[in-house]
Design a protein around this motif. Sequence first.
Motif, PDB file in Angstrom:
ATOM      1  N   TYR A 106      -8.477  56.238  17.526  1.00 28.32           N
ATOM      2  CA  TYR A 106      -8.191  55.255  18.571  1.00 28.32           C
ATOM      3  C   TYR A 106      -9.520  54.772  19.134  1.00 28.32           C
ATOM      4  O   TYR A 106     -10.530  55.461  19.089  1.00 28.32           O
ATOM      5  CB  TYR A 106      -7.282  55.821  19.666  1.00 28.32           C
ATOM      6  N   GLY A 107      -9.515  53.547  19.619  1.00 31.53           N
ATOM      7  CA  GLY A 107     -10.744  52.975  20.160  1.00 31.53           C
ATOM      8  C   GLY A 107     -10.570  51.487  20.403  1.00 31.53           C
ATOM      9  O   GLY A 107      -9.453  50.962  20.425  1.00 31.53           O
ATOM     10  N   ILE A 112     -14.348  48.294  16.372  1.00 24.05           N
ATOM     11  CA  ILE A 112     -14.152  49.243  15.276  1.00 24.05           C
ATOM     12  C   ILE A 112     -13.473  48.590  14.076  1.00 24.05           C
ATOM     13  O   ILE A 112     -13.912  48.735  12.945  1.00 24.05           O
ATOM     14  CB  ILE A 112     -13.332  50.467  15.749  1.00 24.05           C
ATOM     15  N   LEU A 113     -12.384  47.864  14.301  1.00 27.98           N
ATOM     16  CA  LEU A 113     -11.637  47.249  13.206  1.00 27.98           C
ATOM     17  C   LEU A 113     -12.204  45.890  12.800  1.00 27.98           C
ATOM     18  O   LEU A 113     -11.936  45.397  11.718  1.00 27.98           O
ATOM     19  CB  LEU A 113     -10.160  47.087  13.586  1.00 27.98           C
ATOM     20  N   GLU A 130      -9.726  43.255  25.863  1.00 28.42           N
ATOM     21  CA  GLU A 130     -10.164  44.638  25.847  1.00 28.42           C
ATOM     22  C   GLU A 130      -9.015  45.444  25.248  1.00 28.42           C
ATOM     23  O   GLU A 130      -8.334  46.187  25.929  1.00 28.42           O
ATOM     24  CB  GLU A 130     -10.491  45.092  27.265  1.00 28.42           C
ATOM     25  N   GLU A 131      -8.808  45.220  23.958  1.00 30.21           N
ATOM     26  CA  GLU A 131      -7.673  45.838  23.280  1.00 30.21           C
ATOM     27  C   GLU A 131      -8.079  47.161  22.651  1.00 30.21           C
ATOM     28  O   GLU A 131      -9.114  47.276  22.016  1.00 30.21           O
ATOM     29  CB  GLU A 131      -7.136  44.910  22.190  1.00 30.21           C
ATOM     30  N   CYS A 132      -7.225  48.128  22.837  1.00 25.49           N
ATOM     31  CA  CYS A 132      -7.384  49.441  22.240  1.00 25.49           C
ATOM     32  C   CYS A 132      -6.383  49.555  21.092  1.00 25.49           C
ATOM     33  O   CYS A 132      -5.281  49.031  21.174  1.00 25.49           O
ATOM     34  CB  CYS A 132      -7.107  50.505  23.295  1.00 25.49           C
ATOM     35  N   PHE A 133      -6.776  50.208  20.011  1.00 24.03           N
ATOM     36  CA  PHE A 133      -5.847  50.441  18.914  1.00 24.03           C
ATOM     37  C   PHE A 133      -5.587  51.936  18.776  1.00 24.03           C
ATOM     38  O   PHE A 133      -6.407  52.759  19.164  1.00 24.03           O
ATOM     39  CB  PHE A 133      -6.402  49.891  17.587  1.00 24.03           C
ATOM     40  N   LEU A 168     -12.469  61.654  19.576  1.00 21.72           N
ATOM     41  CA  LEU A 168     -13.228  60.898  20.553  1.00 21.72           C
ATOM     42  C   LEU A 168     -12.881  59.412  20.479  1.00 21.72           C
ATOM     43  O   LEU A 168     -12.641  58.880  19.398  1.00 21.72           O
ATOM     44  CB  LEU A 168     -14.720  61.091  20.303  1.00 21.72           C
ATOM     45  N   PHE A 169     -12.844  58.754  21.627  1.00 22.27           N
ATOM     46  CA  PHE A 169     -12.617  57.309  21.715  1.00 22.27           C
ATOM     47  C   PHE A 169     -13.734  56.589  20.968  1.00 22.27           C
ATOM     48  O   PHE A 169     -14.912  56.870  21.168  1.00 22.27           O
ATOM     49  CB  PHE A 169     -12.607  56.903  23.193  1.00 22.27           C
TER      50      PHE A 169
END
Length: 178
Positions: A106-107, A112-113, A130-133, A168-169
């Motif tokens: 997750y992050g 990251i993606l 500010e999207e988290c996956f 870890l995030f």
Amino acid sequence: MKKLYAKGPVLMGVILFWIPDVLLCIEPLLALLKNDLRLAVSWMPMTVWYVGVTVYFGRIQYMHWIKYGDEKVIVRRVSKICVDGRPTGKWKSREDSFGLEEIEAYGLSKQILGHYVECHRCTSYRWPAEECFFRLKNGKVIGCEIGFYPRKARNEFFRYLYEKTGILFQGNDQGRIY
């Protein structure tokens, strides 16, 4: 289980729209007290628009939330799927539930993606989100706009995930959990 509500859009709605709402509602009432119907009617379209936008921002708080605890996470939001960086399809109310043991990573999506997973109502593909996956072990990727949530509450949520999963995030340069 703890529940995080999206308070960011509500605060923005209060600052940008609720204060003018009060002023815009008072003006037509004062005009009616003075028996000036024309002035009262001329204020109505703007008043109705501001009240409508305020109600929209207020609804977001109840349509977007994260519930976590008991080794489980539930993410509720309204979004569109992003394909090639653009939103596609209709707005859908989505609710995903997954166990902590299912989380692979997750992050921050964009860092990251390299792209956003979903497009959310208060953001668009043009605006920085500010999207988290959450990538699950079965390959499913879930997007969640975390900018809606108060910083302290989301830090507590990510700390909970880190303590329970040891993962870890990702996408944070400061070296903190979030």
